[in-house]
Design a protein around this motif. Sequence first.
Motif, PDB file in Angstrom:
ATOM      1  N   PHE A 158       0.544  -1.303   0.139  1.00 17.07           N
ATOM      2  CA  PHE A 158      -0.079  -0.201  -0.088  1.00 17.07           C
ATOM      3  C   PHE A 158       0.685   1.130  -0.237  1.00 17.07           C
ATOM      4  CE2 PHE A 158      -2.904  -3.317   1.997  1.00 17.07           C
ATOM      5  CZ  PHE A 158      -4.006  -2.713   1.111  1.00 17.07           C
ATOM      6  N   ARG A 159       0.624   2.275  -0.281  1.00 14.31           N
ATOM      7  CA  ARG A 159       1.326   3.754  -1.078  1.00 14.31           C
ATOM      8  C   ARG A 159       0.613   4.440  -0.122  1.00 14.31           C
ATOM      9  NH1 ARG A 159       3.850   5.194  -4.466  1.00 14.31           N
ATOM     10  NH2 ARG A 159       3.056   4.317  -6.671  1.00 14.31           N
ATOM     11  N   VAL A 160       2.224   4.433   0.820  1.00 16.39           N
ATOM     12  CA  VAL A 160       2.057   5.700   1.636  1.00 16.39           C
ATOM     13  C   VAL A 160       2.824   7.245   1.191  1.00 16.39           C
ATOM     14  CG1 VAL A 160       2.971   6.854   4.209  1.00 16.39           C
ATOM     15  CG2 VAL A 160       2.432   4.308   3.976  1.00 16.39           C
ATOM     16  N   THR A 161       1.605   8.519   1.357  1.00 13.02           N
ATOM     17  CA  THR A 161       2.201   9.520   0.742  1.00 13.02           C
ATOM     18  C   THR A 161       1.285  11.197   1.223  1.00 13.02           C
ATOM     19  OG1 THR A 161       2.264  10.325  -1.626  1.00 13.02           O
ATOM     20  CG2 THR A 161       0.521   9.099  -1.127  1.00 13.02           C
ATOM     21  N   THR A 162       1.713  11.826   1.065  1.00 12.55           N
ATOM     22  CA  THR A 162       1.559  13.365   1.093  1.00 12.55           C
ATOM     23  C   THR A 162       0.884  13.606   0.039  1.00 12.55           C
ATOM     24  OG1 THR A 162       3.223  13.883   1.981  1.00 12.55           O
ATOM     25  CG2 THR A 162       1.770  12.881   3.750  1.00 12.55           C
ATOM     26  N   LEU A 163       1.596  13.162  -1.081  1.00 15.53           N
ATOM     27  CA  LEU A 163       1.466  14.275  -2.353  1.00 15.53           C
ATOM     28  C   LEU A 163      -0.148  14.463  -2.778  1.00 15.53           C
ATOM     29  CD1 LEU A 163       3.965  12.372  -4.632  1.00 15.53           C
ATOM     30  CD2 LEU A 163       4.275  15.126  -3.185  1.00 15.53           C
ATOM     31  N   ASP A 164      -0.869  15.834  -3.422  1.00 10.35           N
ATOM     32  CA  ASP A 164      -2.410  15.450  -3.827  1.00 10.35           C
ATOM     33  C   ASP A 164      -2.187  14.913  -4.663  1.00 10.35           C
ATOM     34  OD1 ASP A 164      -4.401  16.379  -4.580  1.00 10.35           O
ATOM     35  OD2 ASP A 164      -3.474  18.312  -4.844  1.00 10.35           O
ATOM     36  N   ILE A 165      -2.887  13.795  -4.855  1.00  6.88           N
ATOM     37  CA  ILE A 165      -2.925  12.579  -5.642  1.00  6.88           C
ATOM     38  C   ILE A 165      -3.654  13.336  -6.652  1.00  6.88           C
ATOM     39  CG2 ILE A 165      -2.914  10.681  -4.395  1.00  6.88           C
ATOM     40  CD1 ILE A 165      -5.694  11.092  -4.736  1.00  6.88           C
ATOM     41  N   ASN A 166      -4.484  14.214  -7.074  1.00  4.20           N
ATOM     42  CA  ASN A 166      -4.950  14.558  -7.983  1.00  4.20           C
ATOM     43  C   ASN A 166      -4.039  15.899  -8.309  1.00  4.20           C
ATOM     44  OD1 ASN A 166      -7.441  13.753  -7.248  1.00  4.20           O
ATOM     45  ND2 ASN A 166      -8.205  15.427  -5.967  1.00  4.20           N
ATOM     46  N   ASN A 167      -3.376  15.808  -7.386  1.00  3.25           N
ATOM     47  CA  ASN A 167      -1.971  17.079  -9.043  1.00  3.25           C
ATOM     48  C   ASN A 167      -1.192  17.214  -7.916  1.00  3.25           C
ATOM     49  OD1 ASN A 167      -1.458  19.011 -10.407  1.00  3.25           O
ATOM     50  ND2 ASN A 167      -1.869  21.028  -8.683  1.00  3.25           N
ATOM     51  N   PRO A 168      -0.271  15.714  -8.604  1.00  2.44           N
ATOM     52  CA  PRO A 168       1.155  15.367  -7.895  1.00  2.44           C
ATOM     53  C   PRO A 168       2.040  15.950  -8.940  1.00  2.44           C
ATOM     54  CG  PRO A 168       0.220  13.659  -9.540  1.00  2.44           C
ATOM     55  CD  PRO A 168      -0.953  14.592  -9.123  1.00  2.44           C
ATOM     56  N   PRO A 169       2.739  16.697  -7.988  1.00  2.00           N
ATOM     57  CA  PRO A 169       4.710  16.776  -8.861  1.00  2.00           C
ATOM     58  C   PRO A 169       5.053  16.424  -9.802  1.00  2.00           C
ATOM     59  CG  PRO A 169       5.332  16.267  -6.772  1.00  2.00           C
ATOM     60  CD  PRO A 169       3.398  16.680  -6.863  1.00  2.00           C
ATOM     61  N   ARG A 170       5.601  16.772 -11.005  1.00  2.00           N
ATOM     62  CA  ARG A 170       5.674  16.082 -12.090  1.00  2.00           C
ATOM     63  C   ARG A 170       7.106  16.108 -12.332  1.00  2.00           C
ATOM     64  NH1 ARG A 170       2.253  12.169 -13.813  1.00  2.00           N
ATOM     65  NH2 ARG A 170       0.031  12.757 -12.890  1.00  2.00           N
ATOM     66  N   THR A 171       7.662  14.834 -12.865  1.00  2.00           N
ATOM     67  CA  THR A 171       9.560  15.724 -13.358  1.00  2.00           C
ATOM     68  C   THR A 171       9.309  16.332 -15.289  1.00  2.00           C
ATOM     69  OG1 THR A 171       9.405  13.063 -14.090  1.00  2.00           O
ATOM     70  CG2 THR A 171      10.694  13.614 -11.937  1.00  2.00           C
TER      71      THR A 171
ATOM     72  N   ALA B 188       9.934  14.644 -17.465  1.00  2.00           N
ATOM     73  CA  ALA B 188       9.552  13.673 -17.865  1.00  2.00           C
ATOM     74  C   ALA B 188       7.908  13.218 -18.257  1.00  2.00           C
ATOM     75  CB  ALA B 188       9.982  12.048 -17.538  1.00  2.00           C
ATOM     76  N   GLY B 189       7.321  14.089 -17.125  1.00  2.00           N
ATOM     77  CA  GLY B 189       6.259  14.084 -16.658  1.00  2.00           C
ATOM     78  C   GLY B 189       5.329  12.599 -15.681  1.00  2.00           C
ATOM     79  N   VAL B 190       6.795  11.702 -15.246  1.00  2.00           N
ATOM     80  CA  VAL B 190       5.953  11.129 -14.732  1.00  2.00           C
ATOM     81  C   VAL B 190       6.381  11.757 -13.039  1.00  2.00           C
ATOM     82  CG1 VAL B 190       7.665   9.016 -15.238  1.00  2.00           C
ATOM     83  CG2 VAL B 190       8.302  10.149 -13.359  1.00  2.00           C
ATOM     84  N   VAL B 191       4.912  11.178 -11.587  1.00  5.68           N
ATOM     85  CA  VAL B 191       5.370  11.401 -10.300  1.00  5.68           C
ATOM     86  C   VAL B 191       6.572  11.543 -10.081  1.00  5.68           C
ATOM     87  CG1 VAL B 191       3.801  10.982  -8.405  1.00  5.68           C
ATOM     88  CG2 VAL B 191       3.252  10.331 -10.465  1.00  5.68           C
ATOM     89  N   ASP B 192       6.986  12.785  -9.422  1.00  7.64           N
ATOM     90  CA  ASP B 192       8.093  13.205  -8.948  1.00  7.64           C
ATOM     91  C   ASP B 192       8.391  12.919  -7.258  1.00  7.64           C
ATOM     92  OD1 ASP B 192      10.803  14.241  -7.913  1.00  7.64           O
ATOM     93  OD2 ASP B 192      10.421  16.182  -8.714  1.00  7.64           O
ATOM     94  N   PHE B 193       8.424  11.533  -7.081  1.00  7.66           N
ATOM     95  CA  PHE B 193       8.781  11.288  -5.499  1.00  7.66           C
ATOM     96  C   PHE B 193       9.107  11.764  -4.521  1.00  7.66           C
ATOM     97  CE2 PHE B 193       5.281   7.512  -7.137  1.00  7.66           C
ATOM     98  CZ  PHE B 193       4.251   8.105  -6.159  1.00  7.66           C
ATOM     99  N   ASN B 194      10.732  12.382  -5.343  1.00  8.80           N
ATOM    100  CA  ASN B 194      11.179  13.184  -4.719  1.00  8.80           C
ATOM    101  C   ASN B 194      10.675  14.194  -3.790  1.00  8.80           C
ATOM    102  OD1 ASN B 194      13.973  11.746  -5.768  1.00  8.80           O
ATOM    103  ND2 ASN B 194      13.866  13.166  -7.856  1.00  8.80           N
ATOM    104  N   LYS B 195       9.406  14.230  -3.979  1.00  8.03           N
ATOM    105  CA  LYS B 195       9.189  15.997  -3.098  1.00  8.03           C
ATOM    106  C   LYS B 195       7.865  15.102  -2.746  1.00  8.03           C
ATOM    107  CE  LYS B 195       9.613  19.504  -6.623  1.00  8.03           C
ATOM    108  NZ  LYS B 195       9.732  19.214  -8.051  1.00  8.03           N
ATOM    109  N   ASP B 196       7.837  13.649  -2.496  1.00 11.45           N
ATOM    110  CA  ASP B 196       7.375  13.133  -1.264  1.00 11.45           C
ATOM    111  C   ASP B 196       7.603  12.900  -0.210  1.00 11.45           C
ATOM    112  OD1 ASP B 196       4.634  11.685  -0.295  1.00 11.45           O
ATOM    113  OD2 ASP B 196       5.071  10.285  -1.131  1.00 11.45           O
ATOM    114  N   PHE B 197       6.503  13.103   1.146  1.00  9.75           N
ATOM    115  CA  PHE B 197       7.469  13.554   2.378  1.00  9.75           C
ATOM    116  C   PHE B 197       8.203  12.694   2.491  1.00  9.75           C
ATOM    117  CE2 PHE B 197       7.506  13.114   7.089  1.00  9.75           C
ATOM    118  CZ  PHE B 197       6.631  13.254   7.410  1.00  9.75           C
ATOM    119  N   PHE B 198       8.564  11.524   2.160  1.00 11.26           N
ATOM    120  CA  PHE B 198       9.911  10.337   2.576  1.00 11.26           C
ATOM    121  C   PHE B 198      11.206  10.194   1.677  1.00 11.26           C
ATOM    122  CE2 PHE B 198       6.611   8.361   4.844  1.00 11.26           C
ATOM    123  CZ  PHE B 198       6.955   8.296   6.066  1.00 11.26           C
ATOM    124  N   GLY B 199      10.627  11.519   0.498  1.00 10.81           N
ATOM    125  CA  GLY B 199      11.825  12.083  -0.305  1.00 10.81           C
ATOM    126  C   GLY B 199      11.664  10.276  -1.599  1.00 10.81           C
TER     127      GLY B 199
END
Length: 462
Positions: free
Chosen positions: A173-186, A188-199
């Motif tokens: 199960f994913r644990v995230t604090t990103l806004d799932i409707n508008n996640p930051p993207r790299t 290349a257009g993929v979700v940028d998990f570097n910006k997520d709570f745990f990096g």
Amino acid sequence: MRTTPIVVILTGSAPAGRVRVQGWVRTRRDAKDFSFIEINDGSCVANLQIIASASLASYAETVSALTTGSSVSVEGDVRPSEGKGQKYELLATDVMAHGIAPVDYPLQKKRHTFEYLREIAHLRPRTNSIGAVMRLRSGLSFAIHSFFKEQGFFYIHTPIVTTSDCEGAGEMFRVTTLDINNPPRTEAGVVDFNKDFFGKEAGLTVSGQLEGEICALALGKIYTFGPTFRAENSNTPRHLAEFWMIEPEAAFYRLPEDMDLAEAFVRYLATYALDNHGDDLAFFNERIDQGVISRLEGISTSPFERVSYTDAADILMRNNDRFAFKVSWGSDLQSEHERYLTETFFKKPVIVYNYPKEIKAFYMRNNDDGKTVAAMDVLVPGIGELIGGSEREERYDMLLNRIRDIGLDEKNYWWYLDLRRYGGTPHAGFGLGFERLLLLATGMQNIRDVIPFPRYPGNAAF
Ligand code: 4AD
Ligand code: MG
């Protein structure tokens, strides 16, 4: 006045003189000059019978208003019962109601289906079966700690939030604090998990094993006992999305010691349940599954069978006409195969070892045949797989090759690999699913009914 648990009264060890009991009304029956009230306080499966005389000051207002589900405090004198079914009863001197349940109380005195009870999980601990399950859960949890303490294992706490997928099965199960409707993207257009709570990408743990290995390679013998999460879409009576797992890990152990430990553990727990939860087990044996006590006795007294995967596959192939999934060497064993081995063929718990490496996790130690790994599963009647474990691959190069072969990202396992570089040793461990153990110990048919608040696809209510 201190409250006396009903279990103390019914075992004949209540203090002399007046006592107070507190619990919930199961039934009330009125006779001419008195009422019988059955109350249950959760301390045991049996109810205490209260005799409340019509001459009590509280009779008209309280006793005659008591409904099923109401909560009460009762003071009175314990006396031997003349009626059938109980040895002691309580002659009330005072009855006080805390909450009168309206007549739509959902647990009326009749059999309810377990499916219905799941819909009222806020009330089902008050039923005999779920109450008995919960007492057994509590007792066996305690027994688990005693077993490992006696064996010299240290209890350690592994993280619930993790960035490594232990089983490599992609069921986190994913644990995230990103806004799932508008996640930051790299770019290349993929979700940028570097910006997520745990990096980085994080999830709920599927197993504490990898961290358990870290601690075993320092403390020698450890175990974990904690919640475990799997986002597998398995709507079966043996899978939960959130379950509790016990995972011992021991440095310098090889597969035979690992199997010995697993067998001693299961036998200890069966013996503990028989010795300490006789009343709850008698309830299960009478109302849920008439084989439950004899199964536990069998486990407690006779050694398990041990058979290699190759020999087990031979047995199964000779009986392929019985199975929906036909077995050939290399196939993963389905529940129907596991149950055939333990219930029909050997008629006792079976440890299957040396599985084909293709069907097992990346961390298991390669055997010299190049085809199998030093894995073992403990299979038990009525359930199938209760325990999964193995010797761990302690050889750096072998492990790295395996991680690469399987297509895992070796960067995520740098510390796990490091353990093999800095004082690595042979080591082994296993995981026992606590709710599967409870299925075994209770005879309950569905894993959703041996945990107070089950989580499964489509349900995380309560
Ligand atoms: O066989 P599994 O997946 O093994 C591991 O997780 C290893 N890391 C354990 C170890 O070696 N330390 O799971 C172990 C046990 C199973 O045998 C089963 O009893 C239980 O965990 N289990 C589940 N119980 C309920 N619901 C689920 N979804 C389960 N998945 C596994
Ligand atoms: Mg397994």
